[in-house]
Design a protein around this motif. Structure first.
Motif, PDB file in Angstrom:
ATOM      1  N   VAL A 239      14.685 -10.501  14.253  1.00  0.00           N
ATOM      2  CA  VAL A 239      14.955 -11.960  14.427  1.00  0.00           C
ATOM      3  C   VAL A 239      13.554 -12.230  15.059  1.00  0.00           C
ATOM      4  CG1 VAL A 239      15.923 -13.990  15.128  1.00  0.00           C
ATOM      5  CG2 VAL A 239      17.251 -12.137  14.336  1.00  0.00           C
ATOM      6  N   GLU A 241      12.132 -15.131  17.005  1.00  0.00           N
ATOM      7  CA  GLU A 241      12.669 -16.498  17.545  1.00  0.00           C
ATOM      8  C   GLU A 241      11.547 -17.057  18.657  1.00  0.00           C
ATOM      9  OE1 GLU A 241      16.447 -16.312  19.790  1.00  0.00           O
ATOM     10  OE2 GLU A 241      16.526 -18.369  20.155  1.00  0.00           O
ATOM     11  N   GLN A 392       5.601 -13.726   4.593  1.00  0.00           N
ATOM     12  CA  GLN A 392       6.538 -14.680   4.428  1.00  0.00           C
ATOM     13  C   GLN A 392       6.709 -15.519   3.162  1.00  0.00           C
ATOM     14  OE1 GLN A 392       6.963 -18.590   6.017  1.00  0.00           O
ATOM     15  NE2 GLN A 392       9.113 -18.275   6.637  1.00  0.00           N
ATOM     16  N   TRP A 405      14.384  -9.985   7.488  1.00  0.00           N
ATOM     17  CA  TRP A 405      14.113 -10.383   8.779  1.00  0.00           C
ATOM     18  C   TRP A 405      14.325 -12.039   8.664  1.00  0.00           C
ATOM     19  CZ3 TRP A 405       9.965 -13.467   8.108  1.00  0.00           C
ATOM     20  CH2 TRP A 405       8.854 -13.040   7.245  1.00  0.00           C
ATOM     21  N   LEU A 406      14.415 -12.764   9.865  1.00  0.00           N
ATOM     22  CA  LEU A 406      14.480 -14.002  10.016  1.00  0.00           C
ATOM     23  C   LEU A 406      13.515 -14.807  11.178  1.00  0.00           C
ATOM     24  CD1 LEU A 406      16.563 -16.378   9.411  1.00  0.00           C
ATOM     25  CD2 LEU A 406      18.031 -15.868  11.381  1.00  0.00           C
ATOM     26  N   LEU A 407      13.196 -15.862  10.580  1.00  0.00           N
ATOM     27  CA  LEU A 407      12.225 -16.424  11.522  1.00  0.00           C
ATOM     28  C   LEU A 407      13.089 -17.840  12.043  1.00  0.00           C
ATOM     29  CD1 LEU A 407       9.209 -16.452  12.234  1.00  0.00           C
ATOM     30  CD2 LEU A 407       8.735 -17.843  10.358  1.00  0.00           C
ATOM     31  N   LEU A 408      13.130 -17.908  13.296  1.00  0.00           N
ATOM     32  CA  LEU A 408      13.493 -19.458  13.753  1.00  0.00           C
ATOM     33  C   LEU A 408      12.385 -19.887  14.828  1.00  0.00           C
ATOM     34  CD1 LEU A 408      16.866 -17.748  15.143  1.00  0.00           C
ATOM     35  CD2 LEU A 408      16.467 -19.199  13.133  1.00  0.00           C
TER      36      LEU A 408
ATOM     37  N   TYR B  30      25.427 -16.580  16.252  1.00  0.00           N
ATOM     38  CA  TYR B  30      24.372 -17.566  16.018  1.00  0.00           C
ATOM     39  C   TYR B  30      23.407 -17.079  14.832  1.00  0.00           C
ATOM     40  CZ  TYR B  30      20.084 -20.296  16.255  1.00  0.00           C
ATOM     41  OH  TYR B  30      18.663 -21.212  16.145  1.00  0.00           O
ATOM     42  N   ARG B  31      22.895 -15.750  15.429  1.00  0.00           N
ATOM     43  CA  ARG B  31      21.795 -15.334  14.629  1.00  0.00           C
ATOM     44  C   ARG B  31      22.593 -14.574  12.979  1.00  0.00           C
ATOM     45  NH1 ARG B  31      17.652 -11.886  17.789  1.00  0.00           N
ATOM     46  NH2 ARG B  31      16.672 -13.627  19.330  1.00  0.00           N
ATOM     47  N   GLN B  34      22.797 -17.694  10.970  1.00  0.00           N
ATOM     48  CA  GLN B  34      21.429 -18.283  10.732  1.00  0.00           C
ATOM     49  C   GLN B  34      20.857 -17.265   9.470  1.00  0.00           C
ATOM     50  OE1 GLN B  34      20.163 -20.836  10.416  1.00  0.00           O
ATOM     51  NE2 GLN B  34      19.813 -22.166  12.412  1.00  0.00           N
ATOM     52  N   ALA B  35      21.060 -15.938   9.700  1.00  0.00           N
ATOM     53  CA  ALA B  35      20.746 -15.020   8.743  1.00  0.00           C
ATOM     54  C   ALA B  35      21.249 -15.382   7.417  1.00  0.00           C
ATOM     55  CB  ALA B  35      21.056 -13.647   9.193  1.00  0.00           C
ATOM     56  N   HIS B  38      19.948 -20.060   6.785  1.00  0.00           N
ATOM     57  CA  HIS B  38      18.691 -20.447   7.063  1.00  0.00           C
ATOM     58  C   HIS B  38      17.934 -20.974   5.643  1.00  0.00           C
ATOM     59  CE1 HIS B  38      14.511 -21.000   8.523  1.00  0.00           C
ATOM     60  NE2 HIS B  38      15.124 -21.156   9.681  1.00  0.00           N
ATOM     61  N   ASP B  40      14.892 -20.684   4.716  1.00  0.00           N
ATOM     62  CA  ASP B  40      14.114 -19.412   4.285  1.00  0.00           C
ATOM     63  C   ASP B  40      14.770 -18.607   3.321  1.00  0.00           C
ATOM     64  OD1 ASP B  40      11.977 -20.241   5.744  1.00  0.00           O
ATOM     65  OD2 ASP B  40      11.941 -18.747   7.064  1.00  0.00           O
ATOM     66  N   LYS B  41      15.815 -18.568   3.460  1.00  0.00           N
ATOM     67  CA  LYS B  41      16.895 -17.532   2.456  1.00  0.00           C
ATOM     68  C   LYS B  41      17.074 -18.205   1.203  1.00  0.00           C
ATOM     69  CE  LYS B  41      17.226 -14.783   5.960  1.00  0.00           C
ATOM     70  NZ  LYS B  41      16.539 -13.377   5.991  1.00  0.00           N
TER      71      LYS B  41
END
Lengths: 638, 177
Positions: A239, A241, A392, A405-408, B30-31, B34-35, B38, B40-41
């Motif tokens: 992640v 963040e 991305q 993976w995740l982007l915040l 929370y993560r 969001q995973a 979100h 982006d997904k």
């Protein structure tokens, strides 16, 4: 023996088709395009083997547009029609550009575009984006940027051998809404489908973090040609963040050049130069700056148009002294970001340096001293942003990468509205994780008031006059009531691109009036019409063909998405009737998908979207349940 | 369990509705959420799914911001119990609390005037200590005594303290110029 193939959960069982996507770093000085090929991100080069495309656009009398090195080569000979550093003008009015007198362009102050739609009325207060008069007519910074993006799109399509599904375009983290919207408009004008606007330091963090399997809190210090960003990010278990971001969207390498230019004028006793000489000396200033990275002294020798000879020696010490306060400004923003993140210098595990201007030794030294550690320079500061953006883009285009993976990310500046006395009431504070929404209630000031003016602002200061005006619109049709009894609910929504939309609704009386305003800078309908008229008939045909292809592509993507969703969850979440309805709509779309009727495809897409809404809702519920169930499982394990 | 956009923030993250929460569990939940939700997904999915994703991600961010901050969490918990914290209407404060506020504000003005960052850091430390004490009182009144009237009073105090902390931060900023 034939083996049975079993697809990984969540992936299509069909042979996976790689969707072409790119990341584009639209820089002040240079622009780049990168893509992920066979799992590796690479910068795409032009036919001459060059990765960088100078962000220089020249318009000529015969209607041709030159972009890149050919334009850069003649910048001093044709300064008024050769636009450099156009990024500094994106989403900006004339009054925002400080040194208009020193720039060799013919500026045109655009009338306010207003920004309201529907029932709103525009006000004259929010000034429009500046424009430039060239030999090929008046051009907006959006059009100039679009020329750069077009060259990169063509480069990518040639190199990848197909049409792009979409692109991630990077913007400085500290870009405000006007600058972001202008960038997105430019990409659209260049025929790109924008998958996401991505903050430059965040893009760099992705490239760096995935490469180095980094964990912990990192600072990304990004000093480009015209903009400065500092972002503080927490990297943990895939992640990214963003904790805080700060910067200055009008501070970069150009300002260092300008300091040298002013020093030349002073030392050589020059004043009031013409456009040609100004550009000539700015070019020499930049060369001297670059030389000082590896040499103690640089010689500046130039012959001006009137025959005067400029011959000066600039030492490193003198250069450091004249640019000291520019570096100090970046450090100040850095300390602000740390304070906002509630962190101390010693909490930062590494400082990633991004942007060509971080090559200057005094910048490296100052950043090293502030963080009490040697900054990280192991990725090419010119390329790292484009590489991160391509990674991305690859994920957003639907090519699942092995490591998920995740982007915040966050919004860099506070958003609010004007209240009584010219004060700004903040609705969304800076550094809020996006997407975000916040609503606030307001009421009427006078008895019988039936309309309310809503003025949307961005910035940290308390006075309206110190913040950036984004939009002004009116909510009409409020039922006449005594003062203070109407309830006007104003909702701000910032999407994942960092773009704002505002809506207002009168709720007190039970009757509702509602309006949605998307602030839109520079590109109002008249301007879009003008841009379309400017393009030749051939280009128009090209655009129509492109629109049809885009519609066909969208249809294909939607069909694939729905087919995958049905395969995963169709039997579990839908009854036979619902399943039949969706399949019926899919067949209808299949029937028109490859035809030439743009409208028919559009309608079939809308119909399929319509019948899958409830299904989408159920799938989302299932995902959320899974997220929390997975979390409980890990609790038990730990 | 049925998940919808109307459910309260605690159950969204599967946490008990208490003031004292395990913030590492909050962050993990929370993560994890969001995973899944979100935007982006969802860029390559249908419009309906993209729209839902924005709604869910927005909701997850709002819930996380609310529960992460002790002041917001206390205020939110009280609102779930139907208690109005009266932050606009009720301005009565204990006299010693007000005196302390005035002392700090005077010291803050002095530190700004004399550009004394050490003094500023000293005030910041004291204010942080007070904040911790108030948070302990909130835990006692909300989770143990269920005294919501007393808790509302502490929320009002904590709001003063947070405002002061903001002013200290911007004073640091000014002195940095």
């Amino acid at each position: 023996m034939a083996l049975l193939q079993i697809a990984e959960p969540g992936l299509s069982a069909a042979p996976h088709q790689h969707r072409l996507s790119v990341g584009i770093d639209l820089g002040t000085t240079n622009s780049l395009v990168a893509t992920v090929r066979n799992g590796i991100s690479t910068v795409l080069k032009d036919i001459d083997g060059s990765a960088l495309l100078p962000s220089v656009v020249r318009y000529t009398e015969d209607g041709k547009v030159h972009v890149g090195y050919t334009a850069q080569a003649v910048q001093s000979d044709d300064p008024q029609n050769t636009i450099i550093s156009v990024k500094r003008f994106m989403g900006r009015g004339l009054k925002d550009v400080g040194d208009v007198g020193n720039l060799p362009y013919r500026f045109v102050e655009a009338a306010s575009t207003g920004s309201g739609q529907a029932t709103s009325t525009s006000s004259g207060q929010a000034s429009g984006m500046l424009q430039l008069r060239t030999v090929a007519g008046v051009k907006s910074p959006v059009e100039v940027s679009a020329e750069i993006l077009k060259v990169l799109r063509e480069r990518a399509e040639l190199s990848l051998g197909g049409e792009l599904v979409g692109a991630v375009i990077t913007v400085p983290a500290y870009f405000d809404d006007a600058q972001r919207q202008a960038t997105k408009d430019a990409a659209k004008l260049a025929g790109l489908n924008v998958l996401r606007l991505l903050n430059e330091p965040t893009a760099a963090a992705i490239a760096y973090g995935l490469d180095n399997a980094a964990e912990g809190v990192y600072a990304v210090y990004d000093l480009g040609g015209g903009t400065f960003d500092i972002s503080i990010l927490k990297l943990s278990k895939g992640v990214f963040e963003v904790l805080a971001t700060n910067g200055d969207s009008a501070l970069g390498g150009d300002d260092f050049d300008h300091r040298i230019y002013c020093w030349i004028l002073e030392k050589a006793g020059l004043s009031a130069l013409g456009a040609h000489d100004t550009r000539l000396l700015l070019t020499h200033a930049r060369t001297a700056k670059e030389q000082l990275t590896n040499h103690a002294q640089a010689q500046i020798t130039a012959v001006l148009s009137g025959g005067e000879l400029v011959d000066l020696a600039l030492t490193r010490e003198a250069f450091y002294a004249m640019t000291q306060n520019l570096v100090a400004r970046t450090l100040q923003a850095t300390r602000r970001a740390l304070r906002d993140a509630k962190l101390a210098v010693l909490d930062i595990k590494g400082v990633v340096m991004v942007g060509g201007s971080t090559r200057m030794p005094q910048v490296q030294q100052a950043v090293g001293e502030l963080f009490v550690q040697t900054p990280l320079n192991n990725l090419d500061p010119d390329k790292v942003v484009a590489l991160g953006a391509s990674i991305q883009a690859n994920v957003l285009a639907g090519n699942r990468s092995a490591d998920d993976w995740l982007l915040l990310d966050v919004t860099p500046l506070s958003l609010g509205i004007e209240t009584m006395g010219g004060l700004v009431e903040k609705i969304i504070p800076r550094n809020s994780t996006i997407p975000t929404a916040r609503a606030q209630e307001f009421t009427t000031y006078k008895d019988g008031q039936t309309a309310m003016s809503i003025h949307v602002l961005q910035g940290e200061r308390e006075l309206v006059s110190d913040c950036r005006s984004l939009a002004k619109f009116e909510l009409r049709g409020i039922p006449a009531m005594v003062a203070g009894s109407a309830r006007i609910r104003v909702t701000f929504q910032v999407d994942a691109d960092g773009l704002l939309s505002v809506s207002a609704r009168e709720t007190g009386s039970g009757t509702e009036a509602s309006i949605v305003v998307k602030p839109s800078y520079g590109l109002n309908n008249e301007e879009i019409t003008r841009m379309l008229q400017d393009s030749s008939q051939h280009a128009r045909d090209d655009m129509l063909a492109r629109a049809l292809r885009e519609q066909q592509t969208e249809a294909g993507q939607l069909l694939e998405a729905v087919a995958n969703a049905l395969e995963q969850d169709g039997d579990a979440l839908l009854d036979a009737a619902a399943l039949a309805r969706i399949r019926g709509s899919m067949d209808a779309l299949h029937a028109v998908q490859h035809g030439n009727d743009h409208q028919a495809i559009k309608h079939a897409v809308e119909a399929l979207n319509q019948v899958t809404t409830e299904f989408a809702q159920r799938r989302m519920d299932k995902s959320v349940t899974r997220a929390l169930a997975g979390h409980k499982l890990s609790d038990l394990e730990s | 369990m049925k998940f919808d956009l109307q459910q309260d923030f605690f159950s969204l993250f599967d946490l008990p509705a208490n003031f004292q929460i395990d913030t590492s569990v909050l962050e993990q939940s929370y993560r994890a959420l969001q995973a899944q939700v979100h935007p982006d997904k969802f860029t390559h999915l249908s419009e309906a799914e993209r729209r839902l994703s924005v709604q869910w991600a927005t909701r997850a961010n709002e819930a996380y911001q609310t529960l992460r901050s002790p002041l917001n969490r206390a205020r939110y918990l009280l609102s779930l119990h139907g208690v109005d914290t009266q932050e606009e209407s009720n301005t009565a404060m204990p006299i010693d609390f007000l005196m302390q506020q005035m002392d700090w504000r005077e010291a803050l003005a002095d530190a700004k005037q004399t550009k004394n960052t050490d003094a500023l850091a000293e005030i910041e430390q004291q204010v942080q200590n007070m904040k911790r004490v108030l948070e302990q009182e909130l835990a006692r009144d909300l989770d143990n005594r269920h005294d919501f009237v007393a808790a509302s009073g502490i929320v009002r105090k904590l709001k003063f303290i947070e405002k002061l902390a903001e002013e200290i931060a911007s004073a640091f900023d000014e002195l940095d110029n």
